[in-house]
Design an enzyme around this catalytic site. Structure first.
Site, PDB file in Angstrom:
ATOM      1  N   GLY A 103       0.822  -1.216   0.000  1.00  0.00           N
ATOM      2  CA  GLY A 103       0.000   0.000   0.000  1.00  0.00           C
ATOM      3  C   GLY A 103       0.846   1.252   0.000  1.00  0.00           C
ATOM      4  O   GLY A 103       0.407   2.332  -0.378  1.00  0.00           O
ATOM      5  N   ARG A 200       6.404 -12.148   0.893  1.00  0.00           N
ATOM      6  CA  ARG A 200       5.905 -12.501   2.231  1.00  0.00           C
ATOM      7  C   ARG A 200       5.049 -13.760   2.172  1.00  0.00           C
ATOM      8  O   ARG A 200       4.635 -14.182   1.082  1.00  0.00           O
ATOM      9  CB  ARG A 200       5.035 -11.340   2.753  1.00  0.00           C
ATOM     10  CG  ARG A 200       5.764 -10.019   2.760  1.00  0.00           C
ATOM     11  CD  ARG A 200       4.847  -8.893   2.291  1.00  0.00           C
ATOM     12  NE  ARG A 200       5.624  -7.641   2.123  1.00  0.00           N
ATOM     13  CZ  ARG A 200       5.787  -6.753   3.074  1.00  0.00           C
ATOM     14  NH1 ARG A 200       5.184  -6.917   4.235  1.00  0.00           N
ATOM     15  NH2 ARG A 200       6.530  -5.685   2.871  1.00  0.00           N
ATOM     16  N   ASP A 270       1.162 -11.126   6.589  1.00  0.00           N
ATOM     17  CA  ASP A 270       1.670 -10.244   5.531  1.00  0.00           C
ATOM     18  C   ASP A 270       2.976  -9.581   5.971  1.00  0.00           C
ATOM     19  O   ASP A 270       3.641  -8.945   5.152  1.00  0.00           O
ATOM     20  CB  ASP A 270       0.635  -9.174   5.154  1.00  0.00           C
ATOM     21  CG  ASP A 270       0.118  -8.413   6.361  1.00  0.00           C
ATOM     22  OD1 ASP A 270      -0.449  -9.063   7.257  1.00  0.00           O
ATOM     23  OD2 ASP A 270       0.295  -7.189   6.425  1.00  0.00           O
TER      24      ASP A 270
HETATM   25  P1  AMP Z   1       1.215  -3.153   8.271  1.00  0.00           P
HETATM   26  O1  AMP Z   1       0.512  -4.120   9.167  1.00  0.00           O
HETATM   27  O2  AMP Z   1       1.524  -1.819   8.893  1.00  0.00           O
HETATM   28  O3  AMP Z   1       2.450  -3.757   7.672  1.00  0.00           O
HETATM   29  O4  AMP Z   1       0.243  -2.778   7.055  1.00  0.00           O
HETATM   30  C1  AMP Z   1      -0.808  -3.577   6.628  1.00  0.00           C
HETATM   31  C2  AMP Z   1      -1.260  -3.146   5.269  1.00  0.00           C
HETATM   32  O5  AMP Z   1      -1.631  -1.776   5.261  1.00  0.00           O
HETATM   33  C3  AMP Z   1      -0.225  -3.305   4.165  1.00  0.00           C
HETATM   34  O6  AMP Z   1      -0.879  -3.714   3.019  1.00  0.00           O
HETATM   35  C4  AMP Z   1       0.325  -1.903   4.011  1.00  0.00           C
HETATM   36  O7  AMP Z   1       0.828  -1.671   2.729  1.00  0.00           O
HETATM   37  C5  AMP Z   1      -0.911  -1.067   4.258  1.00  0.00           C
HETATM   38  N1  AMP Z   1      -0.591   0.280   4.747  1.00  0.00           N
HETATM   39  C6  AMP Z   1      -0.089   0.633   5.959  1.00  0.00           C
HETATM   40  N2  AMP Z   1       0.058   1.951   6.046  1.00  0.00           N
HETATM   41  C7  AMP Z   1      -0.333   2.478   4.854  1.00  0.00           C
HETATM   42  C8  AMP Z   1      -0.414   3.799   4.303  1.00  0.00           C
HETATM   43  N3  AMP Z   1      -0.073   4.878   5.007  1.00  0.00           N
HETATM   44  N4  AMP Z   1      -0.874   3.911   3.033  1.00  0.00           N
HETATM   45  C9  AMP Z   1      -1.238   2.844   2.323  1.00  0.00           C
HETATM   46  N5  AMP Z   1      -1.196   1.597   2.781  1.00  0.00           N
HETATM   47  C10 AMP Z   1      -0.750   1.402   4.031  1.00  0.00           C
HETATM   48 MG    MG Z   2       3.227  -4.706   6.501  1.00  0.00          MG
END
Ligand code: AMP
Ligand code: MG
Length: 521
Positions: A103, A200, A270
């Site tokens: 993301g 992942r 993930d």
């Molecule tokens: P995380 O658990 O923080 O690794 O993130 C989980 C999901 O949310 C992943 O698909 C990340 O790419 C997405 N994500 C986290 N923060 C953001 C952001 N600021 N903008 C877009 N996607 C995000």
């Molecule tokens: Mg992540």
């Protein structure tokens, strides 16, 4: 002109999403979507890991160039490359969350240097088809934490993704840091992460969840071909062997976390690398007082699913999910179950060996009760894990329990707690430990050397990163460089850096960013 030996494989060998628009959507039958980083309004470089830069083949001149700033802030795309975001899914906090994907990560290119291939990826360089409801950006505080900690972990000998650079975008990013309705603008930042691959568990899970065996196989074959070269492709057994090797690497990674007192904080599937690398530094933290129930992640306070003592169990649970995905290729459940059953006893055995090395014991017959009791005793009163184990090497065979206790005393947060029952328990433990030491045949000098090679003197304590963040917010990056130099030799004495061999200061006990972190980044 920066010249790199570009050798892209992921976006050459695997199926791409045919849709080139940067719109948020579900992506099917593709491993990634092409996407261009967002142009930052005023990019500037905050810090470079010189060590990583050399590993990738950058010259001093490259690092000083405007081109370097442009490439690794997303302002410019290198000729001949095709940046992309990966498609993956995942289990978040125990529940299947469907498609997630990169993301806010954009893969730039793969670079080969000295016979090693590295993938370079920007984190925080803008939205992608996988950004869902978020902005694709990252803020300075979390980016400093990722940049420094991934390098710290590498030098500690923990398998991890790396960080090449930390830049400011010049843009402001709105964040509600503690999820309490107090949103504020923060400085936007971009980290350039580096790893052999960023694939992942979730990259496999997304295809399995959609019963897309065809693409699942393509991704598995690609991963085996490039990263598990001892496996011979061509039979279902290859995927079973693949699973077994991923299990071993994941186990080694978590074992290393337990050795140094690292708590990942968000072990969703993930966030588990298929190469067994520590990945996605979010609300991670370091144990200060030894506490198996501790998690830095405020989002996870209630259930503490990702607490320190639960990390091996969660790794096992996550491997179970990966096994479910690979089942489509293996075709039989039984051998996958057998592999999973191997995890706990293998971990226990490896953990025992690891604890013996932390305790400086080489003798064969050490009762596991020794470290089980130690863990309980460490939890009786707040005792600094890093300081305790480091000082343990100063104890000598001829010490009485009282002398040994005096030597490790600086590890106690409240020295006055060391009386009554607590003192009795410590005395009892040291009595047994000293008996074991008596049986050791290695010299005291060698034992100390061995212990100091597994018990770090310096880790990136939560408050240290926060001090660097507070200074950087005001434009002072000196502490980032100072900590970077410190963490490059975590096992060395570094006598002029003793100030960092200290318990967490009281001001940091309940400070946001030190002991408490949310997922906001
Ligand atoms: P995380 O658990 O923080 O690794 O993130 C989980 C999901 O949310 C992943 O698909 C990340 O790419 C997405 N994500 C986290 N923060 C953001 C952001 N600021 N903008 C877009 N996607 C995000
Ligand atoms: Mg992540």
């Amino acid at each position: 002109m920066i010249k790199l030996n570009i050798q892209d494989t992921f976006n050459k060998e695997l199926p791409a999403d045919p849709n080139k628009n940067n719109t948020r959507r579900q992506v099917f039958e593709a491993c990634y979507s092409f996407v261009t980083p967002r142009i930052p309004s005023n990019p500037s470089l905050v810090h470079v890991s010189k060590e990583m830069a050399e590993t990738l083949g950058f010259s001093e001149e490259d690092l000083a160039s405007q081109e370097f700033i442009d490439l690794f802030s997303g302002a410019k795309v290198m000729e001949g490359t095709a940046p992309f975001a990966m498609c993956y899914g995942g289990h978040q906090f125990g529940h299947w969350a469907g498609q997630l994907g990169d993301g806010r990560a954009i893969n730039l290119m793969e670079v080969e240097h000295h016979q090693k291939r590295w993938a370079l990826q920007l984190k925080g360089a803008g939205e992608t088809p996988y950004s869902r409801t978020a902005d694709g950006l990252a803020v300075l505080r979390s980016s400093i934490r990722e940049h420094l900690c991934s390098e710290a972990m590498f030098h500690l000998g923990v398998p991890t993704t790396r960080s090449l650079s930390l830049s400011l975008s010049g843009d402001e990013v709105l964040r509600d840091m503690m999820y309490d309705g107090n949103s504020a603008y923060e400085k936007g930042a971009i980290v350039c992460r580096v790893a052999p691959s960023f694939v992942r568990f979730g990259n496999f899970q997304i295809f399995a969840s959609r019963k897309d065996t065809d693409n699942l196989k393509k991704l598995a074959d690609y991963t085996i071909r490039h990263f598990y070269p001892t496996i011979e492709l061509g039979t279902p057994n290859a995927y079973l062997e693949f699973f077994n090797q991923v299990l071993d690497r994941t186990l080694e990674m978590v074992l290393a976390w337990q050795r140094v007192g690292f708590v990942h904080g968000v072990m969703n599937t993930d966030n588990l690398s298929i190469l067994g690398l520590t990945i996605d530094y979010g609300p991670y933290g370091w144990l200060e007082g030894y506490d198996e129930n501790w998690t830095p992640n405020t989002t996870d306070r209630q259930n503490a699913r990702y607490r320190f003592g639960n990390q091996p169990g969660v790794a096992h649970w996550n491997l179970y999910q990966l096994a479910n995905a690979l089942f489509l290729l293996v075709g039989e459940a039984k051998p996958l179950e057998e592999a999973l059953e191997r995890f706990r006893p293998t971990f226990e055995k490896a953990y025992g060996e690891m604890m013996k090395s932390k305790l400086g014991l080489q003798e064969e017959n050490v009762n596991p009760g020794l470290w089980a009791t130690l863990e309980t005793t460490l939890s009786l009163t707040e005792t600094d894990m890093t300081i305790f184990f480091r000082l343990l090497s100063t104890i000598s065979k001829s010490d009485q329990p009282a002398e040994a206790i005096a030597k490790i005393k600086p590890a106690f947060y409240q020295a006055e707690d060391l009386q009554g029952n607590v003192l009795e328990e410590w005395t009892a433990w040291f009595q047994i430990y000293l008996d074991y030491l008596q049986a050791e045949i290695v010299s005291e000098e060698d034992r100390q050397k061995n212990m100091n090679a597994v018990n770090p003197k310096y880790v990136l304590r939560n408050y240290m990163a926060q001090m660097a963040i507070d200074a950087a917010d005001k434009g002072d990056y000196a502490l980032i460089e100072e900590l970077y130099q410190l963490i490059k030799e975590p096992y060395a004495e570094q006598v002029d850096q003793e100030k960092w061999f200290a318990k967490r200061p009281e001001w940091a006990r309940d400070k946001v960013g030190c002991s408490m972190l949310s997922c906001s980044s």
